[in-house]
Design an enzyme around this catalytic site. Sequence first.
Site, PDB file in Angstrom:
ATOM      1  N   ALA A  68       0.885  -1.154   0.001  1.00  0.00           N
ATOM      2  CA  ALA A  68       0.015  -0.043   0.108  1.00  0.00           C
ATOM      3  C   ALA A  68       0.846   1.307  -0.100  1.00  0.00           C
ATOM      4  O   ALA A  68       0.346   2.536   0.120  1.00  0.00           O
ATOM      5  CB  ALA A  68      -1.025  -0.120   1.286  1.00  0.00           C
ATOM      6  N   TYR A 116      20.120   2.160   8.824  1.00  0.00           N
ATOM      7  CA  TYR A 116      19.142   1.453   7.694  1.00  0.00           C
ATOM      8  C   TYR A 116      20.033   0.922   6.637  1.00  0.00           C
ATOM      9  O   TYR A 116      19.610  -0.281   6.456  1.00  0.00           O
ATOM     10  CB  TYR A 116      18.730   2.839   6.779  1.00  0.00           C
ATOM     11  CG  TYR A 116      17.934   2.504   5.637  1.00  0.00           C
ATOM     12  CD1 TYR A 116      16.598   1.841   5.605  1.00  0.00           C
ATOM     13  CD2 TYR A 116      18.372   3.089   4.451  1.00  0.00           C
ATOM     14  CE1 TYR A 116      16.051   1.450   4.510  1.00  0.00           C
ATOM     15  CE2 TYR A 116      17.586   2.509   3.306  1.00  0.00           C
ATOM     16  CZ  TYR A 116      16.827   2.071   3.469  1.00  0.00           C
ATOM     17  OH  TYR A 116      15.955   1.683   2.151  1.00  0.00           O
ATOM     18  N   ALA A 157       9.420  -2.093   4.870  1.00  0.00           N
ATOM     19  CA  ALA A 157      10.556  -1.949   5.706  1.00  0.00           C
ATOM     20  C   ALA A 157      10.610  -0.304   6.306  1.00  0.00           C
ATOM     21  O   ALA A 157       9.475   0.454   5.889  1.00  0.00           O
ATOM     22  CB  ALA A 157      11.967  -1.815   4.787  1.00  0.00           C
TER      23      ALA A 157
END
Length: 377
Positions: free
Chosen positions: A10, A188, A84
């Site tokens: 989404a 990250y 993520a």
Amino acid sequence: MKNILITGGAGFIGSNLALKLIDQGYFVTVLDNLSEQIHGDDPDKSFTYNLIKNKVNMIVGDVNNSSDWEKVLKDCDVVVHLAAETGTGQSMYEIDKYVASNIGGTAKLLESLTNKENNVKKLIIASSRAVYGEGKFECRDHGIVFPESRLERYMSNGDYEVKCPICFQNVKMLPTDENSKLHPTSVYGFTKQAQEQLCMIVGKSIGLPVIAYRFQNVYGPGQSLKNPYTGILSIFSTIIKNGNDINIFEDGLETRDFVYIEDITDAIILGIEKNEVDSYVFNVGSGEKTDVLKVANTLKDKYGVDVKVNVSGNYRLGDIRHNLGDLNFIKEKLGYQPKISFEKGISNFVDWVELQNVEKDNYIKSIQEMKEKGLYK
């Protein structure tokens, strides 16, 4: 292989991919937690969620929930794992959140694929150019080098250039290829490297082909205008639309490889459909580098809003100076060819933004968070 699962489907990339797959006759299932940071406090008002609503088999769930994985993997042929936590800056102080989602969620996927009955024939994961850290450079005296993070002692004096790790003279940026050293400079980036390696190790052990895409800086219509932590074009657009001045880090000459959303979805579909492709890692980019100052001034001009673009000399620890992906391998193996120039892509993006509601500018809040953690100078 007609049944495709998209985690994070989404979101920005996932929703665009889902629509393209549906147009090509695929059946798409989406697993998404409808994060407030991306979709706002009412997902029913989210642009990207509404793109796919009632068009996919929608499962609201979490990648850290093993039972959710069991639900969505049952009749799936290909998994496209996009879900993520993204953004390098925020990752430096929300460490547990990034590790839990990006590494822990992927581990639960792999455990389900290994231990539960399923029909999955291919796994595609979204990695990032952040795994390279500063990337590949050339030193006049020492040849090809892979520099570590830039040092604060240089940056605090207005010297933002990347240095040779041996002699500390300035080095020349080269396009970074897939065989370059992996040494991320952010949490990250580390989570993406771990994610890649986990998938490759487990994929090999269970005979499952894995494709990892190291995306450069993705942008385009649908990118969240609510999220102040990632997506420089969206962040600058929201700032401009609120009539606020833009603060450019460093000297504004840091560059990025901005790749348009349509090129990203094309690359993913190539990976889905090319059966002869086994387990590979690919850069996905535009092949062009654009400096941040140009981005800000172009957006300001296109919106016709008179805000100041201030080159401040501020910097964030962990940020890279330049990036440009070497695309030779993906062109050779998948036949990938980026189609949308930055000039065309930014025009498409601005046209889309002009049709959206002006979102609240939360960028200053995100910067304040980094200041409090000592990451913003």
